[in-house]
Design a protein around this motif. Sequence first.
Motif, short mmCIF file in Angstrom:
data_model
loop_
_atom_site.label_atom_id
_atom_site.label_comp_id
_atom_site.label_asym_id
_atom_site.label_seq_id
_atom_site.Cartn_x
_atom_site.Cartn_y
_atom_site.Cartn_z
N SER A 6 -1.59 12.30 -2.71
CA SER A 6 -2.50 13.18 -1.87
C SER A 6 -3.92 13.64 -2.78
O SER A 6 -4.92 13.75 -2.42
CB SER A 6 -1.90 14.19 -1.30
OG SER A 6 -1.43 15.21 -2.12
N ASP A 50 -7.57 13.60 5.54
CA ASP A 50 -6.29 13.07 6.19
C ASP A 50 -6.92 12.27 7.27
O ASP A 50 -7.76 12.85 8.10
CB ASP A 50 -5.87 14.28 6.52
CG ASP A 50 -4.46 14.24 7.16
OD1 ASP A 50 -3.95 13.35 6.97
OD2 ASP A 50 -4.18 14.98 8.03
N PRO A 51 -6.54 10.86 7.10
CA PRO A 51 -5.57 10.14 6.35
C PRO A 51 -6.03 9.59 5.11
O PRO A 51 -7.26 9.60 4.95
CB PRO A 51 -4.72 9.43 7.31
CG PRO A 51 -5.97 8.85 8.10
CD PRO A 51 -6.71 10.06 8.26
N ARG A 64 -0.48 10.04 6.39
CA ARG A 64 -0.93 11.61 6.45
C ARG A 64 -1.04 12.07 5.15
O ARG A 64 -0.30 11.61 4.30
CB ARG A 64 -0.12 12.22 7.42
CG ARG A 64 0.05 11.63 8.72
CD ARG A 64 0.88 12.60 9.54
NE ARG A 64 1.33 12.11 10.73
CZ ARG A 64 2.25 11.38 11.29
NH1 ARG A 64 3.40 11.30 10.57
NH2 ARG A 64 2.31 10.98 12.49
N LYS A 65 -2.02 13.25 4.88
CA LYS A 65 -1.93 13.68 3.70
C LYS A 65 -0.58 14.39 3.32
O LYS A 65 -0.22 14.36 2.27
CB LYS A 65 -3.14 15.02 3.71
CG LYS A 65 -3.37 15.53 2.63
CD LYS A 65 -4.55 16.31 2.62
CE LYS A 65 -4.69 16.84 1.30
NZ LYS A 65 -6.20 17.89 1.29
#
Length: 76
Positions: A6, A50-51, A64-65
């Motif tokens: 992330s 996100d994303p 997704r994050k």
Amino acid sequence: MKKLLSEFTVGESGRIVAVTGEGRVRRRLFDMGVTPGATLIMRKKAPLGDPVEITIRGYELTLRKSEAACAEVEVL
């Protein structure tokens, strides 16, 4: 250098070292090919982060994050 998926920036590449997380999330990541040893490239990131879209094992994958935060990656 290791960091979470992330935290990657667009164009950065790395190799997955570990996948954390619990139950369904971890299983889902494994089913999608996010496994230790797999190499990846960060392709796109939404304006708010996100994303995220990565290329892994020859295909594009959107995460997704919160899912991306479960993958510890060694920067190449």
